[in-house]
Design an enzyme around this catalytic site. Structure first.
Site, PDB file in Angstrom:
ATOM      1  CB  CYS A 132      -0.938   0.012   1.201  1.00  0.00           C
ATOM      2  SG  CYS A 132      -2.135  -1.343   1.188  1.00  0.00           S
ATOM      3  CD  GLN A 168      -6.284  -5.705   3.847  1.00  0.00           C
ATOM      4  OE1 GLN A 168      -5.774  -4.609   4.071  1.00  0.00           O
ATOM      5  NE2 GLN A 168      -6.601  -6.082   2.624  1.00  0.00           N
ATOM      6  CB  SER A 228      -9.670   1.880   2.510  1.00  0.00           C
ATOM      7  OG  SER A 228      -9.138   0.567   2.361  1.00  0.00           O
ATOM      8  CG  HIS A 254      -6.057   2.079   0.117  1.00  0.00           C
ATOM      9  ND1 HIS A 254      -4.878   2.602  -0.400  1.00  0.00           N
ATOM     10  CD2 HIS A 254      -5.688   1.009   0.888  1.00  0.00           C
ATOM     11  CE1 HIS A 254      -3.857   1.874   0.048  1.00  0.00           C
ATOM     12  NE2 HIS A 254      -4.319   0.909   0.816  1.00  0.00           N
ATOM     13  CB  CYS A 294      -0.874   0.180   7.803  1.00  0.00           C
ATOM     14  SG  CYS A 294      -2.544   0.328   7.128  1.00  0.00           S
ATOM     15  N   GLY A 311       1.398  -3.832   3.665  1.00  0.00           N
ATOM     16  CA  GLY A 311       1.444  -5.276   3.808  1.00  0.00           C
ATOM     17  C   GLY A 311       2.771  -5.765   4.359  1.00  0.00           C
TER      18      GLY A 311
END
Length: 383
Positions: free
Chosen positions: A89, A157, A238, A339, A369, A371
């Site tokens: 991300c 996640q 998101s 996102h 944040c 991965g």
């Protein structure tokens, strides 16, 4: 040490999933912001030293080094190289860092950075099918080394978002109120025209189409994303979307050579790892470490952008850093604005720069944040 400067920052609107931008080829979506960036600034296109783009799930229309192919699809010179970055991300935020490092080292002077993601065409799960770990499962479970270290704990996640909510005592109702505020702020910013300077219209779309008119009552009706995540719903997560973003980063020499006006100086760049099972907590220690290294405190930060991968992530960050909500994601976050994975880092930086200018603030901080339990931190100083 040589300094790196931001001269320009633009983005497309965020197109909702299966929305106005969903049929545009990823390369053309990336080309759109690159062409606009070159046209807006008085640097000959052949003088660019590099193009660095973030992109996650580099398969299908996003394969083949999309930084390079987007530049070429924009009709720009063959001599300019390009490279594509995947730090999950944080990919385009890392692209900004790589560009800053190149300028600070004295090896390059003019770099176009950014990112692109067409999540309608390449769903987030596609990378798992290609064997890339994205965080919904444990595709590395067959690794003896990984299993020996982390066992069979899920690298998920949603699991992490729920775990964070539980650990920091954030209720579902509190997350829904936070999510509603994200939409309210995004809609207000859009209606006030705050995004107009940063958005490059495309395909008839001139404003973000992801913010929603909703309510906590509607959010409360949604089912959780799974039985193991009772507080996590689509409303506090998101949005998937389609978008691209780009910035122009240059050296002091380039400022003089092309008579450019810098808008911000990159004051600090860093990246930090944290527990991959917690997965989404790295912005907390990364922010604390960055502020310490930069000689700043959270009170010095006028505006902060913390990616709203989930409401619990941003809310835990506020609790741990002491940053109030009046300075964080002031024009909404990814819950409202989407996102678009590889494009998000540069989109956040674009919004951060423009909001600092609107407010007359000095320092802005961006983190997100990523991965694998990672987080980049960028601090800029408005000039």
């Amino acid at each position: 040490m040589a300094q790196a400067y931001i001269v320009d920052a633009i983005r497309t609107p965020t197109g909702r999933r299966k929305g106005s931008l969903s049929d545009i080829h990823a390369i053309d979506l990336g080309a759109h912001v690159l062409k606009a960036l070159v046209e807006r600034n008085a640097i000959p296109a052949e003088d660019y030293d590099d193009v660095i783009f973030g992109c996650v799930d580099t398969i299908g229309s996003q394969a083949g080094n999309i930084a390079r192919t987007s530049w070429l699809a924009a009709g720009l010179p063959l001599n300019v190289p390009g490279t594509t970055v995947d730090r999950q991300c944080g990919s385009s935020q890392q692209a900004i860092h790589f560009a800053a490092q190149a300028v600070m080292s004295g090896t390059q002077d003019v770099i176009a950075v950014g990112g692109v993601q067409t999540m309608t065409q390449i769903p987030i799960s596609s990378a798992m099918l290609a064997g890339q770990p994205l965080g919904f499962t444990t595709p590395f479970a067959q690794s003896e080394g990984w299993s020996a270290r982390f066992g069979d704990a899920p690298v998920d996640q949603f699991y992490a978002a729920q775990r964070i909510a539980d650990h920091w005592d954030v209720t579902r109702a509190e997350m829904e109120a936070f999510a509603l505020e994200s939409h309210r702020r995004a809609i207000a910013a859009r209606d006030e025209g705050y995004f107009e300077r940063e958005i490059v219209p495309i395909a008839g779309l001139s404003a973000d189409e992801t913010p929603r008119q909703t309510s906590v009552e509607k959010m409360a009706e949604l089912d959780p994303v799974g039985e193991s995540y009772p507080s996590i719903t689509a409303a506090v997560s998101s949005q998937t979307c389609d978008a691209s973003s780009a910035l122009l980063i240059v050296s002091e020499e380039a400022l003089k050579r092309y008579n450019l006006t810098p808008r911000a100086r990159i004051h600090h760049i860093s990246v930090l790892g944290d527990d991959p099972i917690w997965h989404l907590t790295a912005p907390i220690p990364a922010t604390k470490a960055a502020l310490k290294k930069a000689g700043l405190t959270i009170d010095d930060i006028d505006v902060a952008e913390v990616n709203e991968a989930f409401a619990s992530v941003a809310m835990a960050w506020m609790k741990e850093t002491g940053c109030d909500h009046e300075r964080m994601n002031v024009n909404g976050g990814a819950i409202a604005l989407g996102h678009p994975l590889g494009a998000t880092g540069a989109r956040l930086m674009t919004g951060l720069l423009h909001e600092l200018e609107r407010r007359g603030g000095r320092f802005g901080l961006q983190t997100m944040c990523e991965g694998g339990g990672l987080a980049n931190v960028t601090i800029i100083e408005r000039l």
